[in-house]
Write a protein that holds these residues in place. Structure first.
Motif, PDB file in Angstrom:
ATOM      1  N   PRO B 100       0.801  -1.223   0.000  1.00  0.00           N
ATOM      2  CA  PRO B 100       0.000   0.000   0.000  1.00  0.00           C
ATOM      3  C   PRO B 100       0.841   1.284   0.000  1.00  0.00           C
ATOM      4  CG  PRO B 100      -0.077  -1.079   2.140  1.00  0.00           C
ATOM      5  CD  PRO B 100       0.617  -2.016   1.221  1.00  0.00           C
ATOM      6  N   ARG B 101       2.081   1.201   0.479  1.00  0.00           N
ATOM      7  CA  ARG B 101       2.854   2.437   0.592  1.00  0.00           C
ATOM      8  C   ARG B 101       3.850   2.634  -0.550  1.00  0.00           C
ATOM      9  NH1 ARG B 101       2.044   4.128   5.947  1.00  0.00           N
ATOM     10  NH2 ARG B 101       1.001   2.472   7.086  1.00  0.00           N
ATOM     11  N   ARG B 102       3.802   1.746  -1.505  1.00  0.00           N
ATOM     12  CA  ARG B 102       4.711   1.885  -2.640  1.00  0.00           C
ATOM     13  C   ARG B 102       3.888   2.256  -3.859  1.00  0.00           C
ATOM     14  NH1 ARG B 102       9.139  -1.331  -1.037  1.00  0.00           N
ATOM     15  NH2 ARG B 102      10.232  -0.562  -2.851  1.00  0.00           N
ATOM     16  N   THR B 103       4.505   2.988  -4.768  1.00  0.00           N
ATOM     17  CA  THR B 103       3.772   3.413  -5.958  1.00  0.00           C
ATOM     18  C   THR B 103       3.495   2.212  -6.843  1.00  0.00           C
ATOM     19  OG1 THR B 103       5.785   3.776  -7.216  1.00  0.00           O
ATOM     20  CG2 THR B 103       4.955   5.643  -5.962  1.00  0.00           C
ATOM     21  N   VAL B 104       2.615   2.435  -7.796  1.00  0.00           N
ATOM     22  CA  VAL B 104       2.259   1.389  -8.755  1.00  0.00           C
ATOM     23  C   VAL B 104       3.521   0.867  -9.438  1.00  0.00           C
ATOM     24  CG1 VAL B 104       1.154   1.049 -10.993  1.00  0.00           C
ATOM     25  CG2 VAL B 104      -0.094   2.172  -9.132  1.00  0.00           C
ATOM     26  N   LEU B 105       4.387   1.787  -9.842  1.00  0.00           N
ATOM     27  CA  LEU B 105       5.607   1.392 -10.542  1.00  0.00           C
ATOM     28  C   LEU B 105       6.495   0.541  -9.629  1.00  0.00           C
ATOM     29  CD1 LEU B 105       7.219   1.729 -13.156  1.00  0.00           C
ATOM     30  CD2 LEU B 105       8.323   3.704 -12.129  1.00  0.00           C
ATOM     31  N   ASP B 106       6.636   0.971  -8.372  1.00  0.00           N
ATOM     32  CA  ASP B 106       7.450   0.214  -7.403  1.00  0.00           C
ATOM     33  C   ASP B 106       6.898  -1.192  -7.225  1.00  0.00           C
ATOM     34  OD1 ASP B 106       9.348   2.016  -6.896  1.00  0.00           O
ATOM     35  OD2 ASP B 106       8.632   2.632  -4.913  1.00  0.00           O
ATOM     36  N   ASN B 107       5.567  -1.280  -7.148  1.00  0.00           N
ATOM     37  CA  ASN B 107       4.942  -2.576  -6.954  1.00  0.00           C
ATOM     38  C   ASN B 107       5.243  -3.508  -8.118  1.00  0.00           C
ATOM     39  OD1 ASN B 107       3.095  -3.304  -4.629  1.00  0.00           O
ATOM     40  ND2 ASN B 107       2.636  -1.135  -4.899  1.00  0.00           N
ATOM     41  N   VAL B 108       5.240  -2.947  -9.311  1.00  0.00           N
ATOM     42  CA  VAL B 108       5.509  -3.780 -10.483  1.00  0.00           C
ATOM     43  C   VAL B 108       6.992  -4.162 -10.499  1.00  0.00           C
ATOM     44  CG1 VAL B 108       5.541  -3.803 -12.990  1.00  0.00           C
ATOM     45  CG2 VAL B 108       3.598  -2.818 -11.782  1.00  0.00           C
ATOM     46  N   LEU B 109       7.841  -3.215 -10.107  1.00  0.00           N
ATOM     47  CA  LEU B 109       9.286  -3.483 -10.108  1.00  0.00           C
ATOM     48  C   LEU B 109       9.665  -4.533  -9.065  1.00  0.00           C
ATOM     49  CD1 LEU B 109      10.791   0.078 -10.552  1.00  0.00           C
ATOM     50  CD2 LEU B 109      11.107  -1.867 -12.063  1.00  0.00           C
ATOM     51  N   LEU B 110       8.819  -4.681  -8.052  1.00  0.00           N
ATOM     52  CA  LEU B 110       9.098  -5.644  -6.982  1.00  0.00           C
ATOM     53  C   LEU B 110       9.327  -7.048  -7.552  1.00  0.00           C
ATOM     54  CD1 LEU B 110       9.121  -5.302  -3.887  1.00  0.00           C
ATOM     55  CD2 LEU B 110       6.826  -6.255  -3.856  1.00  0.00           C
ATOM     56  N   ALA B 111       8.631  -7.352  -8.643  1.00  0.00           N
ATOM     57  CA  ALA B 111       8.744  -8.693  -9.217  1.00  0.00           C
ATOM     58  C   ALA B 111      10.124  -8.925  -9.820  1.00  0.00           C
ATOM     59  CB  ALA B 111       7.669  -8.888 -10.281  1.00  0.00           C
ATOM     60  N   THR B 112      10.841  -7.868 -10.126  1.00  0.00           N
ATOM     61  CA  THR B 112      12.156  -8.049 -10.749  1.00  0.00           C
ATOM     62  C   THR B 112      13.251  -8.233  -9.701  1.00  0.00           C
ATOM     63  OG1 THR B 112      12.624  -5.692 -10.763  1.00  0.00           O
ATOM     64  CG2 THR B 112      11.482  -6.577 -12.673  1.00  0.00           C
ATOM     65  N   LEU B 113      12.926  -7.904  -8.441  1.00  0.00           N
ATOM     66  CA  LEU B 113      13.954  -7.910  -7.394  1.00  0.00           C
ATOM     67  C   LEU B 113      14.572  -9.279  -7.219  1.00  0.00           C
ATOM     68  CD1 LEU B 113      12.822  -5.825  -4.329  1.00  0.00           C
ATOM     69  CD2 LEU B 113      14.756  -5.474  -5.835  1.00  0.00           C
ATOM     70  N   TYR B 114      13.726 -10.298  -7.162  1.00  0.00           N
ATOM     71  CA  TYR B 114      14.209 -11.619  -6.788  1.00  0.00           C
ATOM     72  C   TYR B 114      14.364 -12.543  -7.988  1.00  0.00           C
ATOM     73  CZ  TYR B 114      12.489  -9.818  -2.339  1.00  0.00           C
ATOM     74  OH  TYR B 114      12.258  -9.051  -1.240  1.00  0.00           O
ATOM     75  N   SER B 115      13.948 -12.077  -9.165  1.00  0.00           N
ATOM     76  CA  SER B 115      13.877 -13.001 -10.287  1.00  0.00           C
ATOM     77  C   SER B 115      15.078 -12.889 -11.213  1.00  0.00           C
ATOM     78  CB  SER B 115      12.594 -12.739 -11.073  1.00  0.00           C
ATOM     79  OG  SER B 115      12.563 -11.391 -11.480  1.00  0.00           O
ATOM     80  N   GLY B 116      15.993 -11.976 -10.926  1.00  0.00           N
ATOM     81  CA  GLY B 116      17.186 -11.888 -11.748  1.00  0.00           C
ATOM     82  C   GLY B 116      16.952 -11.253 -13.104  1.00  0.00           C
ATOM     83  N   VAL B 117      15.899 -10.428 -13.233  1.00  0.00           N
ATOM     84  CA  VAL B 117      15.723  -9.674 -14.478  1.00  0.00           C
ATOM     85  C   VAL B 117      16.892  -8.696 -14.585  1.00  0.00           C
ATOM     86  CG1 VAL B 117      14.294  -7.971 -15.656  1.00  0.00           C
ATOM     87  CG2 VAL B 117      13.219  -9.847 -14.401  1.00  0.00           C
ATOM     88  N   PRO B 118      17.567  -8.650 -15.720  1.00  0.00           N
ATOM     89  CA  PRO B 118      18.720  -7.741 -15.837  1.00  0.00           C
ATOM     90  C   PRO B 118      18.339  -6.320 -15.446  1.00  0.00           C
ATOM     91  CG  PRO B 118      18.599  -9.168 -17.754  1.00  0.00           C
ATOM     92  CD  PRO B 118      17.389  -9.460 -16.920  1.00  0.00           C
ATOM     93  N   ARG B 119      19.212  -5.708 -14.660  1.00  0.00           N
ATOM     94  CA  ARG B 119      18.910  -4.419 -14.066  1.00  0.00           C
ATOM     95  C   ARG B 119      18.520  -3.354 -15.095  1.00  0.00           C
ATOM     96  NH1 ARG B 119      19.710  -3.494  -8.608  1.00  0.00           N
ATOM     97  NH2 ARG B 119      20.447  -5.590  -8.195  1.00  0.00           N
ATOM     98  N   ARG B 120      19.217  -3.381 -16.222  1.00  0.00           N
ATOM     99  CA  ARG B 120      18.964  -2.332 -17.211  1.00  0.00           C
ATOM    100  C   ARG B 120      17.573  -2.471 -17.819  1.00  0.00           C
ATOM    101  NH1 ARG B 120      22.951  -2.884 -21.551  1.00  0.00           N
ATOM    102  NH2 ARG B 120      23.547  -4.683 -20.302  1.00  0.00           N
ATOM    103  N   GLU B 121      17.070  -3.709 -17.827  1.00  0.00           N
ATOM    104  CA  GLU B 121      15.774  -3.934 -18.481  1.00  0.00           C
ATOM    105  C   GLU B 121      14.603  -3.650 -17.556  1.00  0.00           C
ATOM    106  OE1 GLU B 121      15.355  -7.752 -20.255  1.00  0.00           O
ATOM    107  OE2 GLU B 121      17.420  -7.737 -21.010  1.00  0.00           O
TER     108      GLU B 121
END
Lengths: 466, 225
Positions: B100-121
């Motif tokens: 609830p306290r993170r923006t929509v964009l942050d929430n979507v980016l959360l999925a990349t944190l642990y999955s090893g999506v290349p940082r630049r992408e």
């Protein structure tokens, strides 16, 4: 028979996970009632199957993993979310750390007050005496100061000036200004007779009131000259030296060339008649000096104490007794011993309470954020990553409390010192150490909640909502 | 059939130690192919959630085998399972599960944190995903200011971030009205048309009927409809 071999083979495959074993399991699966056409039967497909095993879990570049930087970003969001709660959480640590800093800071400041009262002269003065030993009830010196002691020690670092003093035994002899033996006159206490090296005046910070102090020339020629202390001069009725007055020791006349004053370290010199060492040796058979006075640089005490005996007698340095001012650090040690134990215990208790507070709130936060934990697990976080996140949150809260507490403590010490007109003395490493102690408290407090967070079942967590 | 199925359950039983011992899943066999669109229906207590947990690598079968994307999951340790989960499965939940306290964009980016999506992408991908679900203009909003349909679309955007092979949706329309649930299902079907396998667990018969393939789970047993 074949089935059991296959099963054993498959079990090994489960642990090894290699391609050939997968092949077997695929074959066996074919025999069981599987639904749909999903089962793979032909050999070619199982080869791709095995290849996928390796390909499906490619190594992720280090930079793309969940790094410490990611962790810190997540932690800062976790902490920043509840400002009011953060304040309440850190309060306990703030109080604990502040009281520790205040306790230690006050002890140091108070000790600083004491040490400031120390005579500035005492900090720059050292004395070397021959060691004494008891022999048959008498104190007997076990060594003698060499006549060239001043020259020896003045070569040392930190020694500014050095001078020898010896007490000259005069027995029944009287020191008088006029050589008249008046049997009817009341017996007066004659001044003591001392002999010094020419440098002594500087070594004990004396000043010449009138005339001059004797020099190396007088000393080496054993000239019959004397310098008298200002009080002895009064007693002897001498107040000017331009007329070259004489005094008599026994019946030998000595020319008074100066009157000296000052000499706080050896005030007895003011009551004395002082001869050059050479003169005392020639006329009174002085065998050795009794002490060596040193004027040293501030802070050179420990160094001089160590080196002077060696310079005086490299073969037997232990035979000299040095009294030198202590260094700043040994002063500090005694300061730290003075810290009020009661306040220290109070501080530690406050700190423990603070730690419990952090543990409590982190625990609350874990149960509140169960949904978030489940979500992170579903998104691929390992339980260790979850534990680390809560651990670091708790450490950061502790560090924050420690920093604020240390600042508050320093501020309190400074304010009280200002009001009391003291000089605030605060050990910087102690302050930073206190702040770090806050982080350590956070670390301890976070361990249990973090463990709990990492053990939350993602299934249960996801049902809880965010 | 040249490609391995995305999901393959072989004789999977999941029992919870009692007493009395409860078998939530009993000898389930299930294969989901690439691009499949499957709905799972069943009354509550029938084992739907257990099946979802097993499929999502959140739980381990007591007996039987589970292959996800061709990988035999029984042999993997917890860390490897987490990695596989992050890269192969996108979750969508009934309660949205947005922070609830993170923006929509942050929430979507959360999925990349642990999955090893290349940082630049990460950033371009998140923006593209939000664009795809039609929420590019809400990027800096907090989830609490969005409507239910919008929130679920954010969750869908998050689910596709790590380019998974499988979307697991647990009652994705349970908190939505008819119209918005239709919109969300449309979105799911677009993703499915792009080749993602889609599994929807639902109570809603309308939603279940949209799937090409539907299975019913009752008392731990699975039957194809």
């Amino acid at each position: 028979m074949t089935r059991s071999i296959l099963r054993r083979f498959r079990r090994r495959a489960a642990t090894e996970g290699d391609g050939s074993a997968t092949d077997d399991s695929a074959t066996e699966r074919d025999g069981s009632a599987s639904e749909g056409d999903g089962a793979v039967t032909d050999g070619d497909a199982s080869v791709t199957d095995g290849a996928r095993d390796a390909a499906a879990l490619p190594a992720v570049a280090r930079a793309d993993r969940f790094t410490n930087q990611d962790l810190l970003v997540e932690v800062s969001h976790g902490i920043g979310g509840h400002t009011g709660r953060l304040v309440m959480t850190t309060l306990g640590t703030v109080l604990g750390i502040a009281s520790l800093v205040v306790t230690i800071g006050f002890a140091q400041t108070a000790a600083g007050q004491i040490s400031r009262q120390f005579d500035a002269v005492a900090a720059t003065q050292a004395v070397v005496k021959p060691e004494t030993a008891n022999s048959g009830g008498d104190e007997v010196a076990t060594s003698t100061l060499p006549w060239d002691s001043p020259a020896r020690v003045e070569r040392l670092n930190g020694v500014e000036r050095a001078g020898l003093i010896g007490e000259v035994p005069i027995g029944e002899l009287q020191i008088t200004a006029v050589p008249i033996n008046d049997p009817s006159a009341p017996e007066v206490l004659s001044p003591t007779l001392l002999a010094t090296s020419p440098g002594l005046l500087d070594a004990v910070r004396g000043e010449v009131r009138a005339g001059r102090y004797f020099d190396d020339g007088h000393d080496s020629r054993a000239d019959r000259v004397a310098v008298i202390g200002v009080r002895a001069a009064e007693k002897l009725g001498i107040n000017r030296v331009d007329s070259q007055p004489s005094i008599f020791i026994g019946e030998r006349p000595y020319t008074v060339i100066g009157i000296v004053d000052g000499m706080e370290r050896r005030p007895d010199l003011l009551d004395s008649v002082i001869l050059p060492l050479g003169t005392a040796r020639a006329d009174f058979g002085l065998r050795s000096a009794s002490e060596l006075q040193l004027r040293i640089d501030a802070g050179a005490g420990p160094l001089v104490a160590k080196q002077a005996p060696i310079a005086l007698d490299p073969n037997a340095p232990e035979n000299f007794d040095v009294q030198a001012p202590r260094s700043g650090s040994s002063l500090q040690e005694s300061v730290q011993a003075d810290i009020n134990v009661v306040f220290l215990i109070l501080g530690v208790i406050a700190l423990l309470a603070g730690g419990l507070g952090i543990a409590n709130v982190t625990l609350l936060s874990v149960s509140e954020r169960t949904g978030e934990i489940g979500l992170r697990r579903a998104l691929g976080a390992t339980s260790r990553q979850i534990a680390r996140q809560f651990m670091v949150e708790s450490v950061v809260i502790g560090l924050l409390g420690g920093l604020i507490g240390a600042a508050v403590g320093v501020f309190a010490v400074v304010v009280v010192a200002l009001v009391q007109q003291w000089t605030p003395i605060i050990d910087l490493p102690m302050v930073f150490g206190a702040a770090v102690l806050g982080a350590v408290v956070g670390l301890g407090a976070g361990a249990y909640p973090a463990r709990k967070a990492s053990r939350i079942e993602p299934i249960a967590a996801l049902r809880a909502g965010v | 059939m040249s490609q391995a199925p995305v999901v393959e359950l072989i004789d999977v039983t999941r029992s919870f130690p009692g007493p009395p011992e409860v078998q939530a899943l009993k000898g389930v066999n299930l294969a989901i192919d690439r691009g499949d669109y499957l709905s799972i229906v069943g009354p509550s207590g029938s084992g739907k959630s257990t099946l979802l947990n097993v499929l999502g690598l959140l739980d381990r079968p007591t007996v039987g085998e589970y292959r996800l994307g061709g990988v035999l999951t029984a042999a993997l340790d917890e860390e490897a399972r987490a990695g596989l989960r992050a890269r192969t499965i996108g979750f969508v939940f009934q309660a949205f599960h947005l922070l609830p306290r993170r923006t929509v964009l942050d929430n979507v980016l959360l999925a990349t944190l642990y999955s090893g999506v290349p940082r630049r992408e990460r950033m371009p991908r998140a923006k593209a995903a939000l664009d795809r679900v039609g929420l590019a203009h809400r990027m800096d909003f907090l989830p609490t200011t969005l409507s239910g349909g919008e929130r679920q679309r954010v969750a869908v955007a998050r689910a596709v971030m790590a380019s998974p092979e499988l979307i697991l949706a647990d009652e994705p329309t349970g908190n939505l009205d008819q119209q918005t649930s239709g919109e969300v299902m449309d979105l799911f079907e677009e993703l499915n048309a792009d080749g993602l396998s889609l599994v929807v667990i639902t109570h809603d018969q309308h939603v279940a009927d949209r799937a090409r393939r539907s299975i019913r789970i009752a008392d731990g047993r699975v039957s194809e409809l």
